[in-house]
Design an enzyme around this catalytic site. Structure first.
Site, short mmCIF file in Angstrom:
data_model
loop_
_atom_site.label_atom_id
_atom_site.label_comp_id
_atom_site.label_asym_id
_atom_site.label_seq_id
_atom_site.Cartn_x
_atom_site.Cartn_y
_atom_site.Cartn_z
N SER A 36 0.87 -1.17 0.00
CA SER A 36 0.00 0.00 0.00
C SER A 36 0.90 1.22 0.00
O SER A 36 2.12 1.11 0.13
CB SER A 36 -0.91 -0.01 1.23
OG SER A 36 -1.73 1.14 1.28
N ARG A 37 0.30 2.40 -0.14
CA ARG A 37 1.11 3.62 -0.11
C ARG A 37 1.53 3.97 1.32
O ARG A 37 2.38 4.83 1.51
CB ARG A 37 0.34 4.78 -0.74
CG ARG A 37 0.17 4.64 -2.25
CD ARG A 37 -0.27 5.92 -2.88
NE ARG A 37 -0.45 5.81 -4.32
CZ ARG A 37 0.51 5.92 -5.21
NH1 ARG A 37 1.75 6.11 -4.80
NH2 ARG A 37 0.27 5.81 -6.50
N HIS A 79 -3.99 2.48 -12.42
CA HIS A 79 -3.82 1.17 -13.04
C HIS A 79 -2.65 1.13 -14.00
O HIS A 79 -1.86 0.17 -14.00
CB HIS A 79 -5.10 0.76 -13.77
CG HIS A 79 -6.21 0.35 -12.86
ND1 HIS A 79 -7.45 -0.05 -13.32
CD2 HIS A 79 -6.28 0.28 -11.51
CE1 HIS A 79 -8.22 -0.35 -12.30
NE2 HIS A 79 -7.53 -0.15 -11.19
N LYS A 97 -10.91 -3.67 -13.16
CA LYS A 97 -11.64 -2.90 -14.14
C LYS A 97 -12.05 -1.55 -13.55
O LYS A 97 -12.10 -1.45 -12.30
CB LYS A 97 -12.89 -3.68 -14.57
CG LYS A 97 -13.97 -3.74 -13.46
CD LYS A 97 -14.94 -4.83 -13.63
CE LYS A 97 -14.46 -6.05 -12.92
NZ LYS A 97 -14.30 -5.90 -11.44
#
Length: 333
Positions: A36-37, A79, A97
């Protein structure tokens, strides 16, 4: 690739949680790392799911030699960067998606995966769903004759305030990429890429679409009437009508529990599944099957199909006047 496929999870939001929960129920799947960031978010996620390694930045996950495939569950706007960096690091990728913000980004990812000979797939779980696969078989076998119309919708009532990510153009907000991707993907699964795209939308003050209607047309004469909304709780149903019958999908068409086949002159037939319709296991199993066989693309979710959907979404945004800040920066450059 051995029997065990080792997964890395990128992002720690709700979709990543649901995917990881289902993934851990699959034989031969092992989740070895999460990123994660922030370190706190990655560590918390790892502790919840018993994942051995947590990274507070993306690079650690991509450099992890035990990771075979990365599941990208970041918001749309990230993405391209996330999947691209994973591919450049030699990892296979399953990317949520909508595949990317636009077709240009999708084309870059597909070119990179093909150049490196690495597996890449859009996480369109609908295409991997057993009942949807059965619908495709019925349509291709001519059960309802030649397809003439497809109708599908996905709308939520909200309300979503101005600070919500779905209202933020910088992260690809709006109904289309989050919700409209499902009706468009469903129509194109059955009919391919359309030759005509028309659309109308209600836009938010921030410039994202709140309520969008789409009309697609094909050279065969088939058409699709689709809608998505952030301001209306639509039926979430779909219907495919052919010259000799019709297939109806009830609420939640994109992960159906059942569908009904109507054929001229015959009693309706109902098809059901004993599987959990909300499960991500089918798409994860397809990724693992491909990796074990050495395939770099899935026949169920082909990259050319994902590119075609992104071109249609781009065309819809062009018609309704939605443009993301990143795209404007590219144009000025």
């Amino acid at each position: 690739m051995g029997d065990t496929v080792r997964w890395g999870i990128l992002a720690t939001g709700g979709v990543a949680e649901r995917f990881t929960t289902d993934l851990l129920e699959l034989d031969g799947a092992e989740v070895v790392a999460v990123a994660s960031r922030t370190g706190a978010s990655a560590t918390s996620f790892a502790e919840r799911f018993g994942i051995p390694r947590a990274y507070g930045e993306w690079a650690g996950l991509f450099a992890d030699g035990d990771v075979d495939v990365v599941y990208v569950a970041t918001p749309h706007h990230a993405h391209r960067a996330a999947a691209g960096l994973a591919l450049e690091a030699g990892k296979a990728v399953l990317c949520e998606k909508a595949f990317t913000l636009n077709a240009r980004e999708a084309e870059e990812l597909v070119a990179l995966s093909r150049d490196r000979g690495l597996f890449l797939m859009e996480a369109m779980w609908t295409y991997c769903h057993p009942l949807v696969r059965r619908i495709v078989e019925l349509v291709r076998d001519g059960a309802i004759g030649e397809v003439r119309t497809v109708q599908a919708d996905f709308g939520l009532a909200g309300p979503f305030d101005a600070g919500h990510r779905l209202r933020d153009p910088a992260v690809g907000g709006g109904a289309l990429l989050d919700l409209g991707v499902y009706p468009v993907s469903f129509a194109q699964l059955l009919l391919g890429e359309p030759s005509v795209v028309r659309a109308h939308a209600l836009l938010s003050p921030e410039g994202v679409d709140l309520n969008t209607g789409v009309l697609l047309g094909w050279e065969s004469g088939a058409s699709a009437l689709l809608s998505c909304s952030l301001v209306a709780d639509t039926p979430l149903t779909a219907s495919v009508t052919g010259t000799r019958g019709r297939i109806d999908l009830p609420r939640g068409f994109f992960f159906p529990e059942r569908f009904t086949l109507h054929r001229h002159g015959r009693e309706p037939e109902e098809f059901t599944s004993t599987d959990d319709p909300h499960s991500f296991r089918h798409e994860a199993a397809e990724v693992m099957r491909c990796l074990r066989s050495g395939a770099t693309e899935s026949p169920l979710v082909p990259l050319d199909g994902s590119l075609a959907v992104m071109r249609t979404l781009d065309a819809v945004r062009d018609r309704i006047g939605v443009r993301y800040p990143q795209e404007a920066a590219v144009t000025r450059g």
